[in-house]
Design a protein around this motif. Structure first.
Motif, mmCIF file in Angstrom:
data_model
loop_
_atom_site.group_PDB
_atom_site.id
_atom_site.type_symbol
_atom_site.label_atom_id
_atom_site.label_comp_id
_atom_site.label_asym_id
_atom_site.label_seq_id
_atom_site.Cartn_x
_atom_site.Cartn_y
_atom_site.Cartn_z
ATOM 1 N N LEU A 1 0.833 -1.206 0.000
ATOM 2 C CA LEU A 1 0.000 0.000 0.000
ATOM 3 C C LEU A 1 0.867 1.256 0.000
ATOM 4 O O LEU A 1 0.548 2.246 -0.666
ATOM 5 N N ALA A 2 1.970 1.224 0.742
ATOM 6 C CA ALA A 2 2.886 2.374 0.775
ATOM 7 C C ALA A 2 3.427 2.661 -0.622
ATOM 8 O O ALA A 2 3.552 3.826 -1.032
ATOM 9 N N ALA A 3 3.757 1.597 -1.376
ATOM 10 C CA ALA A 3 4.245 1.777 -2.751
ATOM 11 C C ALA A 3 3.142 2.327 -3.651
ATOM 12 O O ALA A 3 3.395 3.159 -4.529
ATOM 13 N N VAL A 4 1.905 1.875 -3.435
ATOM 14 C CA VAL A 4 0.769 2.370 -4.216
ATOM 15 C C VAL A 4 0.609 3.878 -4.027
ATOM 16 O O VAL A 4 0.400 4.633 -4.994
ATOM 17 N N LYS A 5 0.730 4.327 -2.803
ATOM 18 C CA LYS A 5 0.517 5.754 -2.519
ATOM 19 C C LYS A 5 1.631 6.633 -3.073
ATOM 20 O O LYS A 5 1.471 7.855 -3.147
ATOM 21 N N SER B 1 -9.005 2.453 -3.178
ATOM 22 C CA SER B 1 -10.198 2.065 -2.407
ATOM 23 C C SER B 1 -9.998 2.201 -0.900
ATOM 24 O O SER B 1 -10.947 2.414 -0.159
ATOM 25 N N ASP B 2 -8.761 2.061 -0.431
ATOM 26 C CA ASP B 2 -8.476 2.127 1.011
ATOM 27 C C ASP B 2 -7.059 2.650 1.203
ATOM 28 O O ASP B 2 -6.096 1.892 1.102
ATOM 29 N N LEU C 1 -7.581 0.168 -7.454
ATOM 30 C CA LEU C 1 -7.297 1.498 -7.977
ATOM 31 C C LEU C 1 -8.194 1.696 -9.178
ATOM 32 O O LEU C 1 -8.253 0.823 -10.061
ATOM 33 N N VAL C 2 -8.908 2.813 -9.201
ATOM 34 C CA VAL C 2 -9.863 3.070 -10.278
ATOM 35 C C VAL C 2 -9.625 4.467 -10.836
ATOM 36 O O VAL C 2 -9.384 5.416 -10.074
#
Length: 295
Positions: free
Chosen positions: A48-52, A65-66, A82-83
């Protein structure tokens, strides 16, 4: 409408590097308008950290989403979407009967014709009755939507059971619980095995296993699936984390003291050998990406 699904593997081995590789692929897809929805399973706080840190997330091209990881805080891993922001997704999370914290994540997209995407990591191991319950619940939740796509790690193969001696085939339950859904890979590429868990190719797997665990299933009134491909099939060089600096310094000091106490004659040394290069993959699973077009 391009939809991606990928079990990103919660194992701690090279998790930061692997997360960067997967999020880079996803980021490039979003920024080049080649992706609309990304669904991930086995998502950890590290992933999640990489996603952000993705540019598409920071620039609000894509919505997560979260962002806090609260939905999988108890279990330590879960599902994430992710949308593309312009699709104005409405997210909802639905509990399953489970001993592993599994849930169904749904995104209702504001597009024309309307489209709903759902993802889950269905129960693992020898738990087919539970998986079948989870699939039935997924079908019931998606029933009101005329165009629905269900993706994720189904944890059973379309060709064989994990124990091939056990019958019937776990995959046969799809005809009962998802009777109106098509398996996009089987529909478009019936001659291609499409293994998403493949020890012959993927060096992250230590024991022989070739299975098509991951699926993109669809029940469509106004769309049709145009193509589908595997993702993450190219290995990359493993970058082992550096030793902590304090450990290096202590080791150097110790060796220096040892030399002073026990001087050794200098002997000619052979030329240094190149370190062997270890190639790894982004996950123990390969991902899938499919394109849906309006009829």
């Amino acid at each position: 409408m391009r939809v991606l699904t990928w079990n990103v593997w919660f194992d701690k081995f090279a998790i930061e590097q692997r997360s960067r590789v997967i999020t880079k692929i996803t980021d490039e897809f979003f920024l080049s308008d080649q992706l609309d929805v990304a669904c991930f399973q086995e998502v950890t706080k590290s992933f999640l950290a990489a996603v952000k840190e993705m540019n598409s997330v920071k620039s609000k091209v894509a919505i997560v989403s979260d962002t806090s990881g609260k939905s999988f805080e108890k279990e330590g891993y879960g599902v994430l979407m992710l949308v593309r922001a312009k699709l104005a997704p409405r997210f909802s999370l639905h509990p399953f009967p489970t001993r592993m914290g599994r849930k169904l994540l749904v995104a209702e997209l504001k597009c024309s014709p309307p489209l709903t995407i759902a993802t889950a990591h269905f129960e693992s191991l020898s738990t087919q009755p539970t998986r079948e319950q989870q699939l039935q619940i997924s079908n019931n939740i998606l029933l009101p939507f005329p165009n629905a796509v269900l993706v994720g790690d189904f944890n059973f193969c379309s060709y064989r059971n994990f124990n091939p001696q056990l019958m019937p085939l776990d995959n046969d339950c799809l005809l009962r619980v998802l009777p109106d859904f098509i398996d996009c890979w089987a529909t478009l590429r019936p001659q291609d095995m499409g293994y998403t868990f493949d020890s012959v190719v993927n060096t992250m797997l230590q024991y022989y296993e070739q299975m098509r665990y991951d699926r993109i299933m669809a029940r469509l009134s106004n769309y049709q699936v145009q193509n589908i491909e595997l993702l993450g099939t190219t290995p990359f060089v493993y970058e082992p984390p550096p030793l902590p600096e304090i450990q290096f310094n202590l080791t150097a000091q110790f060796l220096q003291q040892l030399k002073l106490k026990h001087p050794q004659p200098v002997e000619p040394q052979p030329p240094p050998r190149d370190n062997p290069i270890r190639m790894i993959f982004a996950s123990d699973h390969f991902g899938l990406i499919a394109n849906f077009v309006v009829n």
